[in-house]
Write an enzyme that holds these catalytic residues in place. Structure first.
Site, PDB file in Angstrom:
ATOM      1  N   LYS A 257       0.831  -1.198   0.000  1.00  0.00           N
ATOM      2  CA  LYS A 257       0.000   0.000   0.000  1.00  0.00           C
ATOM      3  C   LYS A 257       0.873   1.257   0.000  1.00  0.00           C
ATOM      4  O   LYS A 257       0.705   2.154  -0.839  1.00  0.00           O
ATOM      5  CB  LYS A 257      -0.929   0.010   1.218  1.00  0.00           C
ATOM      6  CG  LYS A 257      -1.844   1.229   1.268  1.00  0.00           C
ATOM      7  CD  LYS A 257      -2.734   1.191   2.498  1.00  0.00           C
ATOM      8  CE  LYS A 257      -1.992   1.595   3.753  1.00  0.00           C
ATOM      9  NZ  LYS A 257      -2.879   1.770   4.917  1.00  0.00           N
TER      10      LYS A 257
ATOM     11  N   ASP B  26      -6.251   0.536   0.154  1.00  0.00           N
ATOM     12  CA  ASP B  26      -6.470   0.740   1.583  1.00  0.00           C
ATOM     13  C   ASP B  26      -7.878   0.258   1.930  1.00  0.00           C
ATOM     14  O   ASP B  26      -8.552  -0.375   1.110  1.00  0.00           O
ATOM     15  CB  ASP B  26      -6.269   2.214   1.952  1.00  0.00           C
ATOM     16  CG  ASP B  26      -7.230   3.128   1.195  1.00  0.00           C
ATOM     17  OD1 ASP B  26      -8.093   2.628   0.439  1.00  0.00           O
ATOM     18  OD2 ASP B  26      -7.124   4.355   1.380  1.00  0.00           O
TER      19      ASP B  26
END
Length: 210
Positions: free
Chosen positions: A121, A139
């Site tokens: 991420k 996310d």
């Protein structure tokens, strides 16, 4: 509507709703963005932005971070939660970038994820926002919304990243992810989505997908 068509439609809807697709974390250089993103784990971006000014004022260079006293960093970032692990990561990231990458934040996911505390991420955010390369930041907002509007039907972040890269144009990925976050905060929240009047209503998976 195909998955590709649904994705392109979602991108255009979000462009109209959020013309300025910018990262909500404040940073003035690649390493500061890396630090801010690390701090944002299980913490709000708003809280991170309250904490980082003091951190960035005290530590101005990569060497400052690499040579920082752990307890000093911990004290500054304490309100972000999990501050001990995060402080270790921040110092460790600086040391590895200095020692292994010539003082430059890596420009690819494979190298970035070798840094302490950096997962896909964070790596995707850096690759997209700093270097303008193809990226999909997965996310909690992206996991929730990409499933709700029928872009994917999976929950595993890395699988979502791979599937979205098949349908999101390479030059749209970074901005699309920032807009998804804004949309998730404003309208498509986890507990109480504002479905009435939602600009994405006709694009929602309840309409069906081929």
């Amino acid at each position: 509507m195909t998955r590709k068509e649904r994705t392109l439609n979602a991108i255009e809807i979000l462009k109209k709703e959020y013309p300025e697709a910018i990262c909500s974390l404040n940073a003035s250089n690649p390493f500061e963005l890396l630090v801010a993103t690390r701090l944002s784990a299980q913490c709000t971006d708003a809280r991170v932005n309250l904490v980082t000014p003091a951190l960035f004022e005290k530590y101005k260079t990569l060497d400052d971070y690499a040579n920082a006293k752990l307890s000093d960093v911990e004290e500054i970032i304490k309100s972000c939660g999990f501050y001990k692990n995060k402080a270790e990561s921040i110092i460790g990231m600086a040391q590895k970038i200095r020692d292994d990458f010539g003082g430059e934040v890596p420009d690819n996911i494979e190298d970035l994820i070798t840094l302490p505390g950096v997962g896909r991420k964070t790596a995707n955010l850096i690759v997209g926002d700093v270097y303008g390369k193809e990226s999909i930041v997965v996310d909690t907002h992206m996991i929730r919304i990409s499933n709700r509007i029928g872009l994917v039907d999976i929950k595993e972040p890395e699988k979502i990243e791979r599937e979205l890269k098949k349908v999101v144009p390479k030059d749209e990925g970074s901005a699309f992810c920032h807009r998804i976050v804004l949309f998730g905060r404003d309208i498509c929240s986890a507990r109480s989505p504002k479905c009435d009047g939602c600009p994405m209503a006709d694009n929602c998976k309840k309409v069906g997908i081929k």
